[in-house]
Design an enzyme around this catalytic site. Structure first.
Site, PDB file in Angstrom:
ATOM      1  N   THR A   1      -8.478   6.316  -1.725  1.00  0.00           N
ATOM      2  CA  THR A   1      -9.915   5.740  -1.912  1.00  0.00           C
ATOM      3  C   THR A   1     -11.154   6.744  -1.722  1.00  0.00           C
ATOM      4  OG1 THR A   1      -9.473   4.978  -0.066  1.00  0.00           O
ATOM      5  CG2 THR A   1      -9.563   3.346  -1.635  1.00  0.00           C
TER       6      THR A   1
ATOM      7  N   LYS B   1     -14.775   7.896  -3.315  1.00  0.00           N
ATOM      8  CA  LYS B   1     -16.126   8.001  -2.911  1.00  0.00           C
ATOM      9  C   LYS B   1     -16.798   9.375  -3.402  1.00  0.00           C
ATOM     10  CE  LYS B   1     -14.063   5.428   1.004  1.00  0.00           C
ATOM     11  NZ  LYS B   1     -13.401   5.496   2.413  1.00  0.00           N
TER      12      LYS B   1
ATOM     13  N   HIS C   1       0.738  -1.242  -0.053  1.00  0.00           N
ATOM     14  CA  HIS C   1      -0.092   0.164  -0.251  1.00  0.00           C
ATOM     15  C   HIS C   1       0.843   1.071   0.037  1.00  0.00           C
ATOM     16  CE1 HIS C   1      -4.048  -1.895   1.183  1.00  0.00           C
ATOM     17  NE2 HIS C   1      -3.238  -2.822   1.719  1.00  0.00           N
TER      18      HIS C   1
ATOM     19  N   LYS D   1       0.651  14.405   1.032  1.00  0.00           N
ATOM     20  CA  LYS D   1      -0.864  14.666   0.337  1.00  0.00           C
ATOM     21  C   LYS D   1      -1.163  16.272   0.300  1.00  0.00           C
ATOM     22  CE  LYS D   1      -2.653  10.782   3.210  1.00  0.00           C
ATOM     23  NZ  LYS D   1      -3.259   9.795   2.034  1.00  0.00           N
TER      24      LYS D   1
ATOM     25  N   LYS E   1      -8.546  13.313   4.426  1.00  0.00           N
ATOM     26  CA  LYS E   1      -7.569  12.386   4.497  1.00  0.00           C
ATOM     27  C   LYS E   1      -6.662  12.472   5.553  1.00  0.00           C
ATOM     28  CE  LYS E   1      -6.768  13.822   0.278  1.00  0.00           C
ATOM     29  NZ  LYS E   1      -6.944  12.598  -0.532  1.00  0.00           N
ATOM     30  N   ARG E   2      -5.833  11.434   5.991  1.00  0.00           N
ATOM     31  CA  ARG E   2      -4.830  11.653   6.982  1.00  0.00           C
ATOM     32  C   ARG E   2      -4.034  12.908   6.555  1.00  0.00           C
ATOM     33  NH1 ARG E   2      -4.141   8.159  11.438  1.00  0.00           N
ATOM     34  NH2 ARG E   2      -2.203   9.389  11.906  1.00  0.00           N
TER      35      ARG E   2
HETATM   36  C1  26Q Z   1       3.730   1.037  10.574  1.00  0.00           C
HETATM   37  C2  26Q Z   1       4.539   0.724  11.305  1.00  0.00           C
HETATM   38  C3  26Q Z   1       4.299   0.977  12.676  1.00  0.00           C
HETATM   39  C4  26Q Z   1       2.978   1.486  12.978  1.00  0.00           C
HETATM   40  C5  26Q Z   1       2.276   2.001  12.095  1.00  0.00           C
HETATM   41  C6  26Q Z   1       2.383   1.689  10.698  1.00  0.00           C
HETATM   42  C7  26Q Z   1       1.435   1.762   9.872  1.00  0.00           C
HETATM   43  C8  26Q Z   1       0.089   1.980  10.001  1.00  0.00           C
HETATM   44  C9  26Q Z   1      -0.685   2.325   8.777  1.00  0.00           C
HETATM   45  C10 26Q Z   1       1.895   1.982   8.167  1.00  0.00           C
HETATM   46  C11 26Q Z   1       0.825   2.392   7.368  1.00  0.00           C
HETATM   47  C12 26Q Z   1      -0.199   2.534   7.762  1.00  0.00           C
HETATM   48  C13 26Q Z   1      -1.446   2.867   6.628  1.00  0.00           C
HETATM   49  C14 26Q Z   1      -1.143   3.111   5.347  1.00  0.00           C
HETATM   50  C15 26Q Z   1      -2.175   3.445   4.442  1.00  0.00           C
HETATM   51  O1  26Q Z   1      -3.405   3.709   4.964  1.00  0.00           O
HETATM   52  N1  26Q Z   1      -2.089   3.389   3.325  1.00  0.00           N
HETATM   53  C16 26Q Z   1      -2.962   3.745   2.341  1.00  0.00           C
HETATM   54  O2  26Q Z   1      -3.717   2.498   1.728  1.00  0.00           O
HETATM   55  C17 26Q Z   1      -4.878   3.034   0.977  1.00  0.00           C
HETATM   56  C18 26Q Z   1      -5.358   1.610   0.658  1.00  0.00           C
HETATM   57  O3  26Q Z   1      -4.620   1.049  -0.284  1.00  0.00           O
HETATM   58  C19 26Q Z   1      -4.434   3.736  -0.228  1.00  0.00           C
HETATM   59  O4  26Q Z   1      -5.530   4.042  -1.089  1.00  0.00           O
HETATM   60  C20 26Q Z   1      -3.388   5.011   0.113  1.00  0.00           C
HETATM   61  O5  26Q Z   1      -3.132   5.543  -1.270  1.00  0.00           O
HETATM   62  C21 26Q Z   1      -2.439   4.648   0.767  1.00  0.00           C
HETATM   63  O6  26Q Z   1      -1.850   5.831   1.492  1.00  0.00           O
END
Ligand code: 26Q
Length: 756
Positions: free
Chosen positions: A601, A605, A314, A500, A494-495
């Site tokens: 995503t 939406k 991702h 972004k 978004k986050r």
């Molecule tokens: C990693 C290590 C330690 C703690 C937390 C994490 C961590 C947590 C969440 C790393 C990444 C995430 C989330 C990533 C994420 O949301 N990616 C998004 O995924 C979506 C679904 O595929 C995409 O549409 C987005 O582009 C992408 O940013």
């Protein structure tokens, strides 16, 4: 039994009251109990193969409405409540939102479960039951403050299964208790399960703040969902969480395999594990461990697991690729260390390139590399993203295993993100093309037949207007902000992350502010709406929130600017706010630096709800642009190949922010961060730090695309004035959004990867 009678029984039994006499809270609880029971009673879909979707996050959002819809009871229940003089929407307000995810990845997992069930496929989710989801965001002094979000209540969608598994950590064992929520399928009478593991004796709520004793694993393992920048102290706990989830999950899989009548030698024939990013990757060595304990040879165990596991990537942000120190693993799950070393050794036999190794020279375990070597499928989440993985980030792996790589463009469940959140638009669509698009979202293109139908176009504008008015009421009630529903709603939700580029949007606001102050008003009033949480330790992201809140305040207090330009940042943006905001959006801001957003995503939406995208050629925006055509999207900015070149130093081409800062327009906008107007409400240190960063570093190149962004956004604002032409753009976007149904995505996963 009749719904009414069942409701009466439940409310009598629980509260000694007839439903008419219950308050909204009691009605909610009764509906929860009823719906939960009906969903729970449904059998699992049939099939010789079963999918387990492993994910550290399932951002499911509120479930009552969703489950009523899937059970086919939504209209009936609404009528029943009306007959009691009650309103289903008010009852649904009572439900807490389980925020068991950070953002896109977690919400995708929830959409996928919804689609897997709707398609009648046999597939369960496996994850963790965090007691506190993502923090609750509060604004104070124009800054984000984080407070705990205790979403759990005595009655919830989760039911105890009575099953538990022993997870062997280094030095101690911990019991994983299994909780289940049913995932009913729309359009069928089956249900899958979301399996969430929890510790046996979770800790009491923390006294203050969101901090807790991160070394007290036994009680705190499932306390908190990690924000995506987990601090150093939390990293070890994160590894404990991951191993807890995958060890219990792997045991569950092997137990069910046996119950289904198969032996461990048949694992790969009857099981598929989809690994949602690398957070569950330790399932690979753990399954190998469990299979060898059941008598399989190492060779066979590795073979079985390699034909069972498939990995979804991702992100291409290097800092987000998980690499855990081997000494963490030695401590958390020492029994995995020799297996991981063996896997590394075997991988080096296949590919001697040290950059493809699992264990590197610094003693770090590269989780993604383990997934690629020992999984049978690797997929990206949008066409561009997969291309970049294949050609750049994971090129050496693609050369090694070309047949493993494939693309699965993300999708969203239109049941939640259109039908449930936007009933007026759904009604209009039904009147135009009938109800069949639900099972076959591609049929939404039938709306194109109405492109010259003035009544439909007008109706579309009326639906949008009333969604905007509804959102204005909701925001006023929640935050006391009174927006103008006749202005353009320009929405970025978004986050918060520098890539972004919310900061670029803020610079646009500054540009407009200065123009209006100079007497040049825009062609149409604009309201720039933000919703975003910043990870608690992500300093620059918090500075950007501060800037936005300061701009909001500055403009709110300026009667000359307010009629033309507003800024509103929604407090505690979450799934529930997304459902309110998305139907109300006119412009969908998707302005990430090209190559950085894997898919997005929210873009899908918003499109499905008739917002027109203003975006870069990044992630799934590229596919949106192809589908709707140039007249129905506003694109701008450097393309990904150029951006990738700007990051590489070849030929002195490296991006230098100062080159872009030193142009007359840009310098003025960036320097506004240090203006007396802003400093009146702002924190001088925070604003100066942000100013310094944008001017001198600007790692995600906001200044590179800024001028073009401003002019394209101005064009959109101008073209919004031609209401009929705009309504056509809206219609085309809705019509083409069927491709982004997660039902389509899941069908492709099944056809190409899962073969259920
Ligand atoms: C990693 C290590 C330690 C703690 C937390 C994490 C961590 C947590 C969440 C790393 C990444 C995430 C989330 C990533 C994420 O949301 N990616 C998004 O995924 C979506 C679904 O595929 C995409 O549409 C987005 O582009 C992408 O940013």
């Amino acid at each position: 039994m009749d719904l009414k009678v069942q409701m009466e029984q439940i409310t009598q039994e629980r509260f000694g009251l007839l439903p008419e006499r219950c308050d909204d809270r009691q009605l909610y609880e009764a509906l929860l109990v009823l719906t939960r029971r009906l969903a729970q009673e449904r059998p699992a879909p049939e099939g010789e193969r079963k999918l387990y979707y492993f994910s550290a996050e399932f951002l499911v959002g509120k479930l009552l409405d969703n489950n009523l819809l899937a059970l086919g009871l939504r209209d009936q229940v609404r009528e029943l409540l009306t007959s009691w003089g009650r309103d289903l929407n008010a009852v649904e307000e009572q439900e807490p939102e389980p925020s068991l995810g950070n953002g896109g990845l977690g919400r995708l997992a929830a959409c996928f479960l919804d689609s897997i069930a709707a398609l009648g496929l046999r597939g369960d989710g496996v994850g963790l039951n965090y007691h506190y989801g993502l923090f609750h965001q509060k604004f104070a002094d124009n800054k984000q403050r984080e407070v705990p979000d205790p979403w759990m209540e005595p009655e919830s969608w989760l039911i105890p299964t009575g099953k538990s598994y022993t997870v062997p950590f280094g030095g101690f064992d911990l019991t994983a208790k299994l909780w289940d929520a049913a995932v009913p399928g729309a359009y069928n009478d089956k249900a899958n399960r979301l399996h969430l593991f929890d510790v046996e004796s979770p800790a009491q709520p923390p006294e203050n703040g969101i901090d807790f004793d991160k070394t007290d694993i036994v009680h705190h393992l499932t306390s908190f969902l990690y924000p995506d920048d987990g601090d150093d102290a939390g990293r070890l706990l994160r590894v404990y969480q991951q191993y807890f989830m995958v060890s219990a999950g792997a045991q569950l899989i092997l137990e069910e395999l046996e119950e289904r009548g198969y032996g461990p030698h048949q694992l790969a024939d009857h099981t598929v594990i989809q690994i949602n990013d690398t957070h569950p990757s330790m399932v690979i060595p753990e399954l190998i461990r469990l299979l060898t304990a059941k008598g399989l040879t190492m060779d066979e165990a590795i073979g079985q697991v390699s034909r069972t596991c498939a990995y979804t990537n991702h992100t291409i942000l290097a800092e987000a690729l998980e690499k855990w120190p081997m000494h963490f693993i030695e401590r958390v799950a020492p029994q995995l260390a020799p297996i991981i070393r063996e896997l590394d050794w075997r991988a080096r036999e296949v590919c001697p390139d040290p950059a493809a190794a699992i264990l590197d020279e610094h003693g770090l375990v590269h989780m993604a590399h383990m997934d690629i070597h020992y999984g049978y499928s690797v997929n990206g989440v949008a066409a561009l993203h997969t291309e970049i993985l294949k050609r750049v980030e994971l090129k050496r792996f693609c050369d090694l295993y070309p047949q493993k790589f494939n693309n699965k463009t993300n999708g969203v469940t239109l049941r939640r993100w259109l039908e449930a959140c936007n009933p007026d638009l759904t009604g209009l669509i039904d009147r135009c093309i009938g109800p069949d698009w639900r099972q076959d979202p591609g049929r939404l293109v039938g709306l194109l037949d109405f492109i010259d139908n003035d009544r439909v176009l007008e109706h579309l504008l009326v639906v949008k207007q009333s969604a905007k008015e509804r959102f204005c009421r909701q925001l006023r009630d929640a935050q006391g902000i009174d927006l103008d529903p006749n202005s353009i709603f320009d929405v970025q939700i978004k986050r918060l992350h520098e890539y972004k580029r919310q900061q670029m949007n803020a610079l646009y606001v500054i540009q407009k502010y200065l123009e209006i102050k100079a007497g040049r008003t825009p062609e149409h009033p604009v309201t720039v709406i933000f919703g975003a949480k910043a990870a608690p330790a992500y300093v620059m992201a918090k500075h950007i929130i501060h800037l936005i809140l300061c701009l909001q305040k500055l403009i709110e207090n300026d009667p000359a600017v307010r009629p033309w330009l507003r800024v509103a940042m929604v407090e505690n943006y979450n799934v529930t706010w997304a459902e309110r905001l998305i139907p109300a959006a006119d412009i969908s801001e998707q302005i990430s630096l090209a190559s950085k957003e894997a898919s997005g995503t929210g873009n899908m939406k918003l499109m499905a709800n008739g917002a027109v995208t203003l975006g870069t050629m990044d992630g799934a925006n590229v596919e949106i642009a192809e589908l709707v055509g140039p007249g129905n999207i506003y694109t701008f900015g450097a393309h990904s190949d150029r951006v990738i070149r700007l990051y590489n130093d070849k030929g002195g081409q490296r991006y230098r922010s100062l080159d872009y800062y030193h142009t007359p327009r840009v310098e003025r906008l960036v320097d506004f961060l240090l203006s007396p107007e802003l400093l009146e409400t702002g924190d001088a240190k925070a604003l100066a730090a942000l100013w310094r960063d944008i001017k001198g570093k600007d790692w995600f190149m906001a200044l590179l695309d800024l001028e073009e962004y401003i002019s394209v956004k101005d064009l959109a604002v101008r073209q919004y004035g031609d209401r009929k032409a705009w309504a056509r753009k809206m219609l085309v976007n809705i019509a083409k959004s069927g491709y982004f149904s997660s039902d389509r995505t899941i069908k492709q996963y099944n056809e190409d990867i899962w073969h259920l």
